[in-house]
Design an enzyme around this catalytic site. Structure first.
Site, mmCIF file in Angstrom:
data_model
loop_
_atom_site.group_PDB
_atom_site.id
_atom_site.type_symbol
_atom_site.label_atom_id
_atom_site.label_comp_id
_atom_site.label_asym_id
_atom_site.label_seq_id
_atom_site.Cartn_x
_atom_site.Cartn_y
_atom_site.Cartn_z
ATOM 1 C CG ASN A 1 -10.747 4.994 2.478
ATOM 2 O OD1 ASN A 1 -9.729 5.648 2.273
ATOM 3 N ND2 ASN A 1 -10.707 3.719 2.809
ATOM 4 C CB ALA B 1 -13.927 0.594 -3.485
ATOM 5 C CG HIS C 1 -25.789 18.393 -16.455
ATOM 6 N ND1 HIS C 1 -26.713 17.803 -17.282
ATOM 7 C CD2 HIS C 1 -24.926 17.414 -16.097
ATOM 8 C CE1 HIS C 1 -26.418 16.525 -17.427
ATOM 9 N NE2 HIS C 1 -25.342 16.262 -16.722
ATOM 10 C CB THR D 1 -30.762 4.070 -9.892
ATOM 11 O OG1 THR D 1 -31.196 2.719 -10.009
ATOM 12 C CG2 THR D 1 -29.473 4.281 -10.678
ATOM 13 C CB ALA E 1 -16.764 -2.786 -4.476
#
Length: 188
Positions: free
Chosen positions: A87, A140, A118, A163, A158
């Protein structure tokens, strides 16, 4: 002759359901991938963005909305299976490998990345592949971080920040995401 007629029926159904413009945009975008199925590009501007810095992006027969962004680093791989839907505003970033299975539903503004992008002082640049199984629903504004494996038929609510691994049929929510239930069929 019957095979040809069936093919024409399929084409007409596809045009009715997706629209000519979405199909044509998908065909125009296909050459930008190293392997691509039939793409449906919906939602207008901005068109999906592909930043390939020497990697490989393979996408099956998928629906892709406007604002989706693919970033693939040198030698990296992004692979997305057939039937998956990305989406608006979804970003996929691969420093090494991001794999998304078949028939997944990825909602608006989701970020999936296998790298911190990084170097972290004292640790250097961290890159660890991400794998998302088949038939996974991701809500979302979810963020899926490096090294995560999400099993088949899992759901991520959402706003979650994933992790750690989510098992097959697991339902994960929160920051950081935790398993809150399971969609696995009950055993007798």
């Amino acid at each position: 002759m019957a095979g040809w007629r069936e093919q024409m029926r399929k084409v007409r159904r596809r045009i009715r359901s997706d629209g000519v413009v979405s199909i044509v945009l998908g065909q125009l975008m296909r050459p930008r991938f190293q392997r691509a199925g039939n793409l449906i590009i919906k939602g207008g501007l901005p068109f999906p963005s592909i930043e390939n810095h020497g990697g490989r992006i393979e996408i099956g027969n998928c629906g892709v909305f406007n604002g989706v962004r693919f970033e693939c680093w040198s030698g990296a791989l992004i692979r997305i299976g057939d039937g998956t839907y990305l989406n608006r505003g979804t970003e996929i970033v691969a420093g090494r490998s991001v794999t998304i299975g078949r028939d997944c539903m990825i909602a608006r503004d989701v970020i999936v990345m296998d790298t911190d992008q990084h170097a972290v002082p004292g640790f250097g640049l961290q890159v660890d592949p991400v794998e998302i199984g088949d038939r996974v629903w991701i809500g979302a504004r979810v963020i899926v971080l490096k090294g995560v494996h999400i099993g088949d038929d899992a759901i991520v609510a959402a706003g979650a920040v994933v992790t750690r691994d989510v098992p097959a049929h697991g339902v994960a929510a929160g920051v950081p995401a935790r398993i809150i239930s399971s969609t696995a069929p009950a055993q007798n």
